[in-house]
Write an enzyme that holds these catalytic residues in place. Sequence first.
Site, PDB file in Angstrom:
ATOM      1  N   LYS A  50      19.442  17.661  -7.457  1.00 58.44           N
ATOM      2  CA  LYS A  50      19.885  18.593  -8.246  1.00 58.44           C
ATOM      3  C   LYS A  50      21.095  18.225  -8.860  1.00 58.44           C
ATOM      4  CE  LYS A  50      16.390  22.134  -8.115  1.00 58.44           C
ATOM      5  NZ  LYS A  50      16.177  23.659  -8.107  1.00 58.44           N
ATOM      6  N   LYS A  63       6.854  15.757  -9.168  1.00 60.97           N
ATOM      7  CA  LYS A  63       6.612  17.225  -9.116  1.00 60.97           C
ATOM      8  C   LYS A  63       6.319  17.887 -10.448  1.00 60.97           C
ATOM      9  CE  LYS A  63       9.477  20.259  -7.806  1.00 60.97           C
ATOM     10  NZ  LYS A  63      10.302  21.731  -7.134  1.00 60.97           N
ATOM     11  N   LYS A 115      10.140  23.009 -13.543  1.00 63.03           N
ATOM     12  CA  LYS A 115      10.517  23.605 -14.852  1.00 63.03           C
ATOM     13  C   LYS A 115      11.416  22.942 -15.511  1.00 63.03           C
ATOM     14  CE  LYS A 115      13.299  26.757 -12.526  1.00 63.03           C
ATOM     15  NZ  LYS A 115      13.126  26.789 -11.110  1.00 63.03           N
TER      16      LYS A 115
HETATM   17  N1  AQP Z   1       4.947  21.264  -8.603  1.00 63.19           N
HETATM   18  C1  AQP Z   1       4.632  22.015  -7.259  1.00 63.19           C
HETATM   19  N2  AQP Z   1       3.723  22.025  -6.684  1.00 63.19           N
HETATM   20  C2  AQP Z   1       3.712  22.965  -5.790  1.00 63.19           C
HETATM   21  N3  AQP Z   1       4.417  23.737  -5.311  1.00 63.19           N
HETATM   22  C3  AQP Z   1       5.521  23.831  -6.147  1.00 63.19           C
HETATM   23  N4  AQP Z   1       6.510  24.658  -6.333  1.00 63.19           N
HETATM   24  C4  AQP Z   1       7.262  24.574  -7.317  1.00 63.19           C
HETATM   25  N5  AQP Z   1       6.830  23.462  -7.942  1.00 63.19           N
HETATM   26  C5  AQP Z   1       5.645  22.862  -7.168  1.00 63.19           C
HETATM   27  C6  AQP Z   1       6.625  26.127  -5.185  1.00 63.19           C
HETATM   28  O1  AQP Z   1       7.045  27.283  -5.986  1.00 63.19           O
HETATM   29  C7  AQP Z   1       7.673  27.961  -5.178  1.00 63.19           C
HETATM   30  C8  AQP Z   1       8.708  28.872  -6.050  1.00 63.19           C
HETATM   31  O2  AQP Z   1       9.544  27.928  -6.463  1.00 63.19           O
HETATM   32  P1  AQP Z   1      11.031  28.256  -7.081  1.00 63.19           P
HETATM   33  O3  AQP Z   1      11.152  29.460  -7.558  1.00 63.19           O
HETATM   34  O4  AQP Z   1      12.188  27.778  -5.865  1.00 63.19           O
HETATM   35  O5  AQP Z   1      11.222  27.194  -8.246  1.00 63.19           O
HETATM   36  P2  AQP Z   1      11.335  25.629  -8.118  1.00 63.19           P
HETATM   37  O6  AQP Z   1      11.103  25.203  -6.913  1.00 63.19           O
HETATM   38  O7  AQP Z   1      12.834  25.589  -8.318  1.00 63.19           O
HETATM   39  O8  AQP Z   1      10.550  25.411  -9.131  1.00 63.19           O
HETATM   40  P3  AQP Z   1      10.728  24.116  -9.936  1.00 63.19           P
HETATM   41  O9  AQP Z   1      10.047  24.145 -11.171  1.00 63.19           O
HETATM   42  O10 AQP Z   1      10.491  22.914  -9.303  1.00 63.19           O
HETATM   43  O11 AQP Z   1      12.161  24.203 -10.527  1.00 63.19           O
HETATM   44  P4  AQP Z   1      13.380  23.095 -10.434  1.00 63.19           P
HETATM   45  O12 AQP Z   1      12.869  22.118 -11.722  1.00 63.19           O
HETATM   46  O13 AQP Z   1      14.610  23.830 -10.922  1.00 63.19           O
HETATM   47  O14 AQP Z   1      13.269  22.363  -9.129  1.00 63.19           O
HETATM   48  C9  AQP Z   1       8.325  27.260  -4.151  1.00 63.19           C
HETATM   49  O15 AQP Z   1       7.603  27.438  -2.987  1.00 63.19           O
HETATM   50  C10 AQP Z   1       7.803  25.813  -4.509  1.00 63.19           C
HETATM   51  O16 AQP Z   1       7.502  25.109  -3.219  1.00 63.19           O
END
Ligand code: AQP
Length: 332
Positions: free
Chosen positions: A112, A195, A198
């Site tokens: 990130k 993956k 968002k």
């Molecule tokens: N693609 C995925 N497959 C399986 N699990 C996933 N999680 C996120 N993406 C996937 C799981 O969702 C939970 C909540 O995540 P978060 O609120 O921490 O959001 P995040 O991981 O920041 O989601 P993003 O979309 O992946 O955001 P960015 O782009 O900012 O990194 C967690 O348990 C996560 O494992």
Amino acid sequence: RPRALSGIQPTAGSFHLGNYLGAVRQYVALQESHDAFYMVVDLHAITVPQDPKELRANTRVAAAQLLAAGLDPERCTLFVQSHVPEHAQLAWVMNCLTGFGEASRMTQFKDKSAKQGADRTTVGLFTYPILQVADILLYQANAVPVGEDQRQHIELTRDIAERFNGRFGQTFTLPSAHIVRETAKIYDLQDPTAKMSKSSATPKGLINLLDDPKVSAKKIKSAVTDTDTVIRFDAENKPGVSNLLTIYATLTGTTVAELEQRYEGKGYGALKTDLADVVVEWVTPFRARTQEYLDDPETLDAVLAKGAEKARAVAAETLAQTYDRMGFLPAK
Ligand code: AQP
């Protein structure tokens, strides 16, 4: 009952299919077998800039989605992270027990911060995993339902808990990541080696649960597959098709093997059209239920207030014990 704890960010407004299949589904399952605590992690959200009005609104949207997905406030504790000040308090203690090098090895931070550049990366993003350590240890959680991307942070939590216990006496339960292999990583529809996230390269690869179902159907139909024609699960050579099969099987409660049989001799077009229907059928009632909770913010806020009260009772006890073990003079 063993304890479970997990959290989800309110940042994007809508959860995406990866969040649901990788994490939220497991939250729902574990409320049956565990004393489960789930929270909307607004403190984590501010590690990147947030618009205050949107953050406040999205916190309710996140809570509404968790309820719409099947969390039952009678069977689990649902709350907002900032309503329980012990998270920030224990995080400070954990910051002081974590090595700078150790924190620097967290791959999510490296990815990130590389994308954002050093000047736009906050110290909060760097210490984000340590806040997560505090989140988990406060509740003496045994199981932490998460996607694969969080595995390293749970390992860090175990390391720090062991360190604290070794130095100050047995205080914290060592947690385990609860990661369901099949859905541990849902992939981007346009880049099925990345993956679903968002912050995906293109919104076309991302299914947001609260989007217009027609938009989601279109994205499924234009998912990247391969030049082969056989519908078969092979994550290495056919990542696009395999991802679609995983999503399909999980949403319908079938197995990938059953789907392979059903689609034998059929083309990718048929699989995509049917999966688009499956997704529309799933998100339509989900959106309606989410909206019902949002239409009644007083009830929603009351659920969150009760959750925070229950969470605080547990968190305050752990924090008091931690302070005591570390040698802080008790306040009179
Ligand atoms: N693609 C995925 N497959 C399986 N699990 C996933 N999680 C996120 N993406 C996937 C799981 O969702 C939970 C909540 O995540 P978060 O609120 O921490 O959001 P995040 O991981 O920041 O989601 P993003 O979309 O992946 O955001 P960015 O782009 O900012 O990194 C967690 O348990 C996560 O494992």
